[in-house]
Design an enzyme around this catalytic site. Structure first.
Site, mmCIF file in Angstrom:
data_model
loop_
_atom_site.group_PDB
_atom_site.id
_atom_site.type_symbol
_atom_site.label_atom_id
_atom_site.label_comp_id
_atom_site.label_asym_id
_atom_site.label_seq_id
_atom_site.Cartn_x
_atom_site.Cartn_y
_atom_site.Cartn_z
ATOM 1 C CB CYS A 1 -0.925 -0.029 1.219
ATOM 2 S SG CYS A 1 -1.847 1.489 1.424
ATOM 3 C CB CYS B 1 -3.150 2.642 -1.648
ATOM 4 S SG CYS B 1 -3.386 0.950 -1.108
ATOM 5 C CE LYS C 1 -4.654 3.655 -6.622
ATOM 6 N NZ LYS C 1 -5.601 2.610 -6.223
ATOM 7 C CE1 TYR D 1 -6.836 -1.351 -7.262
ATOM 8 C CE2 TYR D 1 -7.479 -3.654 -7.355
ATOM 9 C CZ TYR D 1 -6.752 -2.650 -6.775
ATOM 10 O OH TYR D 1 -5.941 -2.908 -5.706
ATOM 11 C CD GLU E 1 -6.980 2.297 -9.336
ATOM 12 O OE1 GLU E 1 -7.905 2.459 -8.536
ATOM 13 O OE2 GLU E 1 -5.879 1.833 -8.992
ATOM 14 C CG HIS F 1 -29.752 22.308 -5.655
ATOM 15 N ND1 HIS F 1 -29.801 21.478 -6.753
ATOM 16 C CD2 HIS F 1 -29.954 23.566 -6.101
ATOM 17 C CE1 HIS F 1 -30.027 22.209 -7.821
ATOM 18 N NE2 HIS F 1 -30.121 23.478 -7.464
ATOM 19 C CD GLU G 1 -29.077 18.317 -6.506
ATOM 20 O OE1 GLU G 1 -30.168 18.630 -6.016
ATOM 21 O OE2 GLU G 1 -28.313 19.137 -7.050
HETATM 22 P P1 FAD Z 1 1.418 -6.032 1.977
HETATM 23 O O1 FAD Z 1 1.044 -4.612 2.173
HETATM 24 O O2 FAD Z 1 1.742 -6.478 0.597
HETATM 25 O O3 FAD Z 1 2.638 -6.330 2.947
HETATM 26 C C1 FAD Z 1 3.301 -7.557 2.929
HETATM 27 C C2 FAD Z 1 4.731 -7.325 3.365
HETATM 28 O O4 FAD Z 1 5.346 -8.588 3.659
HETATM 29 C C3 FAD Z 1 5.593 -6.685 2.284
HETATM 30 O O5 FAD Z 1 6.181 -5.503 2.796
HETATM 31 C C4 FAD Z 1 6.629 -7.741 1.945
HETATM 32 O O6 FAD Z 1 7.892 -7.183 1.637
HETATM 33 C C5 FAD Z 1 6.695 -8.542 3.231
HETATM 34 N N1 FAD Z 1 7.137 -9.933 3.075
HETATM 35 C C6 FAD Z 1 6.739 -10.822 2.129
HETATM 36 N N2 FAD Z 1 7.302 -12.021 2.352
HETATM 37 C C7 FAD Z 1 8.074 -11.891 3.470
HETATM 38 C C8 FAD Z 1 8.883 -12.791 4.209
HETATM 39 N N3 FAD Z 1 8.998 -14.085 3.873
HETATM 40 N N4 FAD Z 1 9.552 -12.317 5.294
HETATM 41 C C9 FAD Z 1 9.430 -11.009 5.674
HETATM 42 N N5 FAD Z 1 8.659 -10.120 5.017
HETATM 43 C C10 FAD Z 1 7.974 -10.559 3.925
HETATM 44 N N6 FAD Z 1 -5.927 -1.210 -1.776
HETATM 45 C C11 FAD Z 1 -6.823 -0.270 -1.408
HETATM 46 O O7 FAD Z 1 -7.521 -0.447 -0.408
HETATM 47 N N7 FAD Z 1 -6.979 0.890 -2.134
HETATM 48 C C12 FAD Z 1 -6.234 1.138 -3.232
HETATM 49 O O8 FAD Z 1 -6.390 2.182 -3.866
HETATM 50 C C13 FAD Z 1 -5.261 0.177 -3.635
HETATM 51 N N8 FAD Z 1 -4.474 0.414 -4.694
HETATM 52 C C14 FAD Z 1 -3.520 -0.503 -5.034
HETATM 53 C C15 FAD Z 1 -2.707 -0.241 -6.139
HETATM 54 C C16 FAD Z 1 -1.750 -1.141 -6.520
HETATM 55 C C17 FAD Z 1 -0.865 -0.832 -7.697
HETATM 56 C C18 FAD Z 1 -1.575 -2.357 -5.787
HETATM 57 C C19 FAD Z 1 -0.528 -3.358 -6.181
HETATM 58 C C20 FAD Z 1 -2.375 -2.640 -4.682
HETATM 59 C C21 FAD Z 1 -3.358 -1.713 -4.304
HETATM 60 N N9 FAD Z 1 -4.200 -1.943 -3.218
HETATM 61 C C22 FAD Z 1 -5.145 -1.013 -2.862
HETATM 62 C C23 FAD Z 1 -4.133 -3.212 -2.456
HETATM 63 C C24 FAD Z 1 -3.364 -3.036 -1.141
HETATM 64 O O9 FAD Z 1 -2.110 -2.464 -1.402
HETATM 65 C C25 FAD Z 1 -3.202 -4.393 -0.463
HETATM 66 O O10 FAD Z 1 -4.473 -4.970 -0.315
HETATM 67 C C26 FAD Z 1 -2.555 -4.258 0.910
HETATM 68 O O11 FAD Z 1 -1.310 -3.641 0.838
HETATM 69 C C27 FAD Z 1 -2.415 -5.650 1.538
HETATM 70 O O12 FAD Z 1 -1.760 -5.547 2.774
HETATM 71 P P2 FAD Z 1 -1.013 -6.817 3.379
HETATM 72 O O13 FAD Z 1 -0.629 -6.439 4.754
HETATM 73 O O14 FAD Z 1 -1.819 -8.038 3.191
HETATM 74 O O15 FAD Z 1 0.282 -7.028 2.468
#
Ligand code: FAD
Length: 484
Positions: A42, A47, A50, A177, A181, A467, A472
């Protein structure tokens, strides 16, 4: 048995950081491992960057509109490098905020990749081994390229934020999406954008009518949409290939690239134009090809299946309503479980996990009626059932209006907005609300509160309109457009 920690969180993204902080606040001893950058998808490659790019891209619409309103304004150049460097400065700042939030909450941080050795032991890439009573996997997902020849020549969404220069032309492959986007963002920044999508319409899974209006708006922005189209081959463009972005017919005189895909010697870091052949036989050359063709959960080489954690067909971790895996001490939240892949959902799942495990208050995650936005131009806000889903469930009335909003219509622009309510004929409850309009993301957050509370159409009707606004219309639609 004494463990090193009460909780070990793997992954410092949206879900993992929140779960670690709130668990620590209960007095639990918590550690977290992150192998890349804190903040996760994110903050670092989703997010946040972006949305900042969406903001940047929207300024290009202003001069046309401003001139209609009497301003003498013209569009200057866009400084991609200046913007990109500022963007990364902001992401660095936010990563710092995430690190401080964790350390101020008393969470021990390991800058390392983590794997599971057994149900209570984690091994780290630093060579350390730590034990924990509970392990929470919050490792998110990653973008995947399709299996076509030379797919490595294309970039994925992670790479977009690091481009050395803004390309003149870009092919975006995908219709979800993220594809839509970025198509709007890049077009807004002045890039000549073509989109190939193998399906019949963009934004599969969203309301059909909204999808149509968004596709129309994207075409009006100059995005060249090709449905039922995919790439069959790609290669570095040679001098024989046509000019950047120009579509050509794949007849014999045009010829294919010199070598067959399997045998081409292509540098992994080719940065020049790319020749692409589509399923319809057309060939074209683009400065960049972006694959927005899906994401996969980060579950590889983590020792999950080895210790008994069940994975689904797409590699996602299978969990119950409380985010518990097949191994009782191991839980998983966020994108790695591939339930609803959104930041606020990952955060909610993390908080429900802490309620369940550390506050003795078993809390299933509520995945119903989640409002969300697609930051296309026009923007889309949606909550609840699509018209088709609702019709399958029960008899409905559909209230719907589409019009040119005052602000852009005055400037002679063609964009239309959509306001739509799908209402149960039996209970009068609003089952779905779909808005395509500037600011629809902001509007749907508020409509979402009412709909989550169980608002009926009568509740909408007795709410006085604000309005003159676009929204609305959502409280002034008197007669159903369709009944079914
Ligand atoms: P992540 O945020 O992906 O975090 C996982 C973390 O784990 C990462 O930092 C990774 O490096 C780490 N990791 C992985 N494997 C290991 C390991 N073995 N050991 C240690 N660390 C590890 N969501 C919205 O709500 N609104 C939006 O507008 C939106 N826009 C998006 C745009 C794009 C381009 C993308 C790709 C996603 C978007 N999302 C959006 C989705 C949102 O980013 C994800 O749903 C959210 O970040 C998921 O959170 P998470 O904690 O599951 O995983």
């Amino acid at each position: 048995m004494a463990y090193d920690y009460d909780l070990f969180v793997i992954g410092g993204g949206s879900g993992g950081v929140r779960a670690a902080r709130v668990a620590s606040a209960t007095g639990a001893k918590v550690a977290l491992a992150e192998d890349d950058r804190y903040g996760g998808t994110c903050v670092i490659r989703g997010c946040v960057p972006k949305k900042l790019m969406v903001f940047a891209s929207e300024f290009s619409n202003l001069p046309d509109e401003a001139r209609a309103y009497g301003w003498d304004m013209s569009l200057g150049d866009f400084d991609w490098c200046g913007f990109r460097d500022r963007l990364h400065g902001e992401l660095d700042r936010l990563e710092g905020v995430y690190r401080s939030l964790l350390s101020n909450s008393g969470v021990t941080m390991y800058d390392a990749r983590a794997q599971l050795k057994d149900p209570n032991t984690v091994t780290l890439s630093t060579g350390e081994e730590v034990t924990a009573k509970h392990i929470l996997v919050a490792t998110g997902g990653h973008p995947v390229r399709p299996e076509i020849p030379n797919a490595h020549l294309g970039i994925v969404s992670d790479d977009l934020f690091h481009l050395e220069a803004l390309p003149k032309s870009m092919l975006i492959v995908g219709g979800g999406y993220i594809a839509c986007e970025f198509a709007c963002v890049m077009a807004g920044l002045g890039v000549d954008v073509t989109l190939y999508y193998r399906g019949a319409q963009i934004l599969r899974g969203f309301d059909e009518e909204a999808r149509g209006i968004i596709a129309e708006g994207m075409s009006e922005k100059g995005i060249d949409l090709h449905f039922g189209t995919n790439i069959v081959d790609m290669a570095p463009a040679s001098e024989d290939h046509s000019a950047s972005g120009a579509l050509t017919s794949s007849d014999a005189s045009m010829g294919a690239p010199a070598n067959e895909p399997e045998t081409r010697d292509i540098s992994k870091d080719h940065d020049g134009p790319i020749w692409v052949k589509a399923t319809n036989g057309k060939e074209a050359v683009f400065d960049k090809v972006l694959f927005a063709t899906g994401r996969a959960p980060n579950t590889q080489d983590m020792g999950l299946e080895e210790i008994g954690v069940e994975l689904g067909r797409g590699g996602e971790i299978v969990v119950d309503d409380y985010s518990q895996t097949a191994v009782p001490s191991v839980y998983a939240i966020g994108d790695v479980t591939n339930r609803v892949n959104l930041t606020p959902v990952a955060i909610r799942e993390g908080m429900a996990f802490v309620e369940t495990v550390f506050k003795d208050n078993p809390t299933p995650v509520d995945h119903k009626l989640i409002p969300s936005a697609v930051f296309t131009q026009p923007e889309f806000g949606t909550v609840g059932l699509t018209e088709d889903e609702a019709r399958e469930q029960e008899p409905v009335h559909v209230y719907c209006t589409s019009f040119r909003p005052m602000r852009t219509a005055f400037a002679g622009q063609p964009y239309r907005v959509l306001m739509k309510l799908v209402v149960s004929r039996d209970t009068d409850r609003v089952l779905g609300c779909h808005i395509v309009a500037p600011g629809a993301g902001e509007m749907i957050q508020l409509a979402g509160v009412a709909i989550k509370m169980g608002a009926t159409k009568a509740d909408f009707d007795r709410t006085v309109a604000v309005h003159p606004t676009m929204s609305e219309e959502i409280v002034t639609m008197r007669d159903p457009m369709r009944t079914g």
